[in-house]
Motif scaffolding. Structure first.
Motif, PDB file in Angstrom:
ATOM      1  N   PHE A 150     -33.787 -43.979  -4.683  1.00 23.41           N
ATOM      2  CA  PHE A 150     -34.849 -43.640  -5.626  1.00 23.41           C
ATOM      3  C   PHE A 150     -35.469 -42.316  -5.206  1.00 23.41           C
ATOM      4  O   PHE A 150     -35.914 -42.177  -4.055  1.00 23.41           O
ATOM      5  CB  PHE A 150     -35.915 -44.736  -5.647  1.00 23.41           C
ATOM      6  N   PRO A 151     -35.483 -41.317  -6.086  1.00 25.61           N
ATOM      7  CA  PRO A 151     -36.003 -39.997  -5.706  1.00 25.61           C
ATOM      8  C   PRO A 151     -37.419 -40.031  -5.140  1.00 25.61           C
ATOM      9  O   PRO A 151     -37.745 -39.282  -4.214  1.00 25.61           O
ATOM     10  CB  PRO A 151     -35.948 -39.215  -7.024  1.00 25.61           C
ATOM     11  N   GLY A 152     -38.260 -40.908  -5.682  1.00 21.21           N
ATOM     12  CA  GLY A 152     -39.632 -40.981  -5.202  1.00 21.21           C
ATOM     13  C   GLY A 152     -39.733 -41.345  -3.738  1.00 21.21           C
ATOM     14  O   GLY A 152     -40.599 -40.833  -3.008  1.00 21.21           O
ATOM     15  N   ASP A 153     -38.843 -42.236  -3.274  1.00 23.04           N
ATOM     16  CA  ASP A 153     -38.856 -42.636  -1.869  1.00 23.04           C
ATOM     17  C   ASP A 153     -38.505 -41.461  -0.964  1.00 23.04           C
ATOM     18  O   ASP A 153     -39.125 -41.242   0.084  1.00 23.04           O
ATOM     19  CB  ASP A 153     -37.869 -43.778  -1.632  1.00 23.04           C
ATOM     20  N   LEU A 154     -37.485 -40.701  -1.371  1.00 24.11           N
ATOM     21  CA  LEU A 154     -37.062 -39.564  -0.560  1.00 24.11           C
ATOM     22  C   LEU A 154     -38.077 -38.432  -0.618  1.00 24.11           C
ATOM     23  O   LEU A 154     -38.304 -37.740   0.379  1.00 24.11           O
ATOM     24  CB  LEU A 154     -35.679 -39.071  -1.014  1.00 24.11           C
ATOM     25  N   ALA A 155     -38.690 -38.242  -1.782  1.00 25.82           N
ATOM     26  CA  ALA A 155     -39.726 -37.217  -1.910  1.00 25.82           C
ATOM     27  C   ALA A 155     -40.896 -37.531  -0.981  1.00 25.82           C
ATOM     28  O   ALA A 155     -41.474 -36.631  -0.354  1.00 25.82           O
ATOM     29  CB  ALA A 155     -40.196 -37.127  -3.356  1.00 25.82           C
ATOM     30  N   LYS A 156     -41.254 -38.816  -0.872  1.00 26.47           N
ATOM     31  CA  LYS A 156     -42.334 -39.216   0.021  1.00 26.47           C
ATOM     32  C   LYS A 156     -41.994 -38.901   1.470  1.00 26.47           C
ATOM     33  O   LYS A 156     -42.834 -38.378   2.222  1.00 26.47           O
ATOM     34  CB  LYS A 156     -42.604 -40.717  -0.137  1.00 26.47           C
ATOM     35  N   LYS A 157     -40.743 -39.197   1.861  1.00 35.03           N
ATOM     36  CA  LYS A 157     -40.313 -38.888   3.230  1.00 35.03           C
ATOM     37  C   LYS A 157     -40.385 -37.383   3.492  1.00 35.03           C
ATOM     38  O   LYS A 157     -40.792 -36.946   4.582  1.00 35.03           O
ATOM     39  CB  LYS A 157     -38.886 -39.395   3.463  1.00 35.03           C
ATOM     40  N   MET A 158     -39.980 -36.603   2.504  1.00 34.84           N
ATOM     41  CA  MET A 158     -39.993 -35.151   2.678  1.00 34.84           C
ATOM     42  C   MET A 158     -41.420 -34.630   2.831  1.00 34.84           C
ATOM     43  O   MET A 158     -41.698 -33.803   3.703  1.00 34.84           O
ATOM     44  CB  MET A 158     -39.301 -34.459   1.502  1.00 34.84           C
ATOM     45  N   ILE A 159     -42.340 -35.114   2.005  1.00 36.29           N
ATOM     46  CA  ILE A 159     -43.731 -34.660   2.076  1.00 36.29           C
ATOM     47  C   ILE A 159     -44.365 -35.063   3.406  1.00 36.29           C
ATOM     48  O   ILE A 159     -45.122 -34.290   4.009  1.00 36.29           O
ATOM     49  CB  ILE A 159     -44.547 -35.200   0.894  1.00 36.29           C
ATOM     50  N   GLU A 160     -44.044 -36.251   3.879  1.00 33.31           N
ATOM     51  CA  GLU A 160     -44.564 -36.673   5.177  1.00 33.31           C
ATOM     52  C   GLU A 160     -44.119 -35.707   6.272  1.00 33.31           C
ATOM     53  O   GLU A 160     -44.903 -35.317   7.138  1.00 33.31           O
ATOM     54  CB  GLU A 160     -44.084 -38.091   5.500  1.00 33.31           C
ATOM     55  N   ARG A 161     -42.862 -35.306   6.216  1.00 31.19           N
ATOM     56  CA  ARG A 161     -42.343 -34.357   7.206  1.00 31.19           C
ATOM     57  C   ARG A 161     -42.971 -32.978   7.021  1.00 31.19           C
ATOM     58  O   ARG A 161     -43.311 -32.298   8.001  1.00 31.19           O
ATOM     59  CB  ARG A 161     -40.820 -34.265   7.101  1.00 31.19           C
ATOM     60  N   VAL A 162     -43.166 -32.550   5.773  1.00 36.51           N
ATOM     61  CA  VAL A 162     -43.770 -31.246   5.491  1.00 36.51           C
ATOM     62  C   VAL A 162     -45.177 -31.170   6.081  1.00 36.51           C
ATOM     63  O   VAL A 162     -45.550 -30.168   6.713  1.00 36.51           O
ATOM     64  CB  VAL A 162     -43.818 -30.984   3.964  1.00 36.51           C
ATOM     65  N   LEU A 163     -45.966 -32.207   5.916  1.00 36.59           N
ATOM     66  CA  LEU A 163     -47.338 -32.203   6.412  1.00 36.59           C
ATOM     67  C   LEU A 163     -47.382 -32.169   7.937  1.00 36.59           C
ATOM     68  O   LEU A 163     -48.227 -31.499   8.532  1.00 36.59           O
ATOM     69  CB  LEU A 163     -48.095 -33.421   5.879  1.00 36.59           C
ATOM     70  N   ILE A 164     -46.471 -32.882   8.568  1.00 36.39           N
ATOM     71  CA  ILE A 164     -46.393 -32.853  10.031  1.00 36.39           C
ATOM     72  C   ILE A 164     -45.978 -31.464  10.511  1.00 36.39           C
ATOM     73  O   ILE A 164     -46.577 -30.891  11.431  1.00 36.39           O
ATOM     74  CB  ILE A 164     -45.408 -33.921  10.542  1.00 36.39           C
ATOM     75  N   ALA A 165     -44.945 -30.910   9.856  1.00 35.10           N
ATOM     76  CA  ALA A 165     -44.436 -29.592  10.257  1.00 35.10           C
ATOM     77  C   ALA A 165     -45.475 -28.497  10.023  1.00 35.10           C
ATOM     78  O   ALA A 165     -45.596 -27.555  10.816  1.00 35.10           O
ATOM     79  CB  ALA A 165     -43.153 -29.278   9.496  1.00 35.10           C
ATOM     80  N   ALA A 166     -46.241 -28.612   8.949  1.00 35.29           N
ATOM     81  CA  ALA A 166     -47.230 -27.583   8.605  1.00 35.29           C
ATOM     82  C   ALA A 166     -48.341 -27.498   9.640  1.00 35.29           C
ATOM     83  O   ALA A 166     -48.885 -26.417   9.906  1.00 35.29           O
ATOM     84  CB  ALA A 166     -47.823 -27.865   7.230  1.00 35.29           C
TER      85      ALA A 166
END
Length: 257
Positions: free
Chosen positions: A178-194
């Motif tokens: 489900f794209p929403g699940d993967l998008a959530k994982k990506m945003i979680e990583r983006v916020l940590i990386a930022a």
């Protein structure tokens, strides 16, 4: 075509693309036109992709054929072994390409091919690792059997896995994709990386989201995230959420495969 996706959608019509395929002079041109056709949601020419994949002598063309095959194939395509005859005589580099791309098929029907290849290539360390990792992506056998599990044990585990899952659906790490699940994982990583200006360090998720939606994720594995560009990822996910996605369904450029 070395990218996380296959480029923008073409501006010309389906009929124009079919005419270009008929008039193409090279295998590479045929393949590029086929990809453009798929981007517009016309998958009627997949048999031509299978034919090209099984007959080309150009390894660069074959590797791209493998990539696009895994991106657009459905369960029925994988249930027909004649579609993957090239595996019978493939060299180790091609096997590695197929094994790596296999996770993007999202179909457990690709696992029997990986098991058959593992039986033949298990003595080649790099290839064995790639094959085992791809099988583990679908079955999580290492959690139960360990990373040194025998081929026989992995095969039996897969058969039990099939019995316990709806193999008519498409999967990402044991869950209905489900794209929403993967998008959530990506945003979680983006916020940590930022927070520390680290690189995104995600490879598969940005690629899958880009290929599914036909809209490229605004970064790749090496993109360093900062207070400016992290907002591009949030906007991307917000735009992605505006489309109605079905859980367990596979997409290519916004179209169900």
């Amino acid at each position: 075509m070395n990218s996380i996706w296959y480029g923008e959608k073409p501006y010309y019509s389906i009929q124009d693309i079919k005419d270009r395929i008929l008039n193409a002079d090279t295998e590479q041109d045929i393949l590029f036109h086929l990809i453009d056709l798929f981007k517009l949601g016309d998958f009627t020419q997949k048999p031509l992709l299978f034919q090209l994949m099984n007959h080309t002598k150009n390894e660069s063309v074959l590797n791209l054929c493998i990539r696009i095959f895994c991106s657009v194939c459905n369960h029925d395509d994988l249930l027909d072994p004649s579609n993957l005859r090239f595996l019978e005589s493939a060299n180790v580099e091609v096997i590695n390409t197929f094994a790596s791309a296999a996770v993007t098929s999202l179909s457990v029907e690709i696992v029997p091919y990986l098991l058959a290849l593992l039986e033949e290539w298990d003595e080649i360390d790099e290839t064995s690792i790639i094959l085992r990792d791809s099988i583990d992506f679908y079955t999580d056998f290492e959690e139960e059997l360990g990373e040194d599990a025998t081929l026989e044990d992995i095969g039996q585990y897969y058969l039990e896995y099939r019995d316990d899952h709806d193999i008519g659906m498409y999967y990402y790490n044991l869950n209905f994709v489900f794209p929403g699940d993967l998008a959530k994982k990506m945003i979680e990583r983006v916020l940590i990386a930022a927070s520390t200006q680290q690189a995104l360090e995600l490879e598969l998720i940005p690629s899958l989201l880009s290929v599914w939606s036909g809209k490229k994720v605004p970064g790749d594995y090496y993109t360093r995230i900062n207070e400016k560009n992290y907002k591009n990822f949030i906007t991307y996910v917000e735009d992605l959420s505006k489309k109605e996605w079905k859980r367990g369904v596979k997409y290519f450029y916004g179209y169900e495969c």
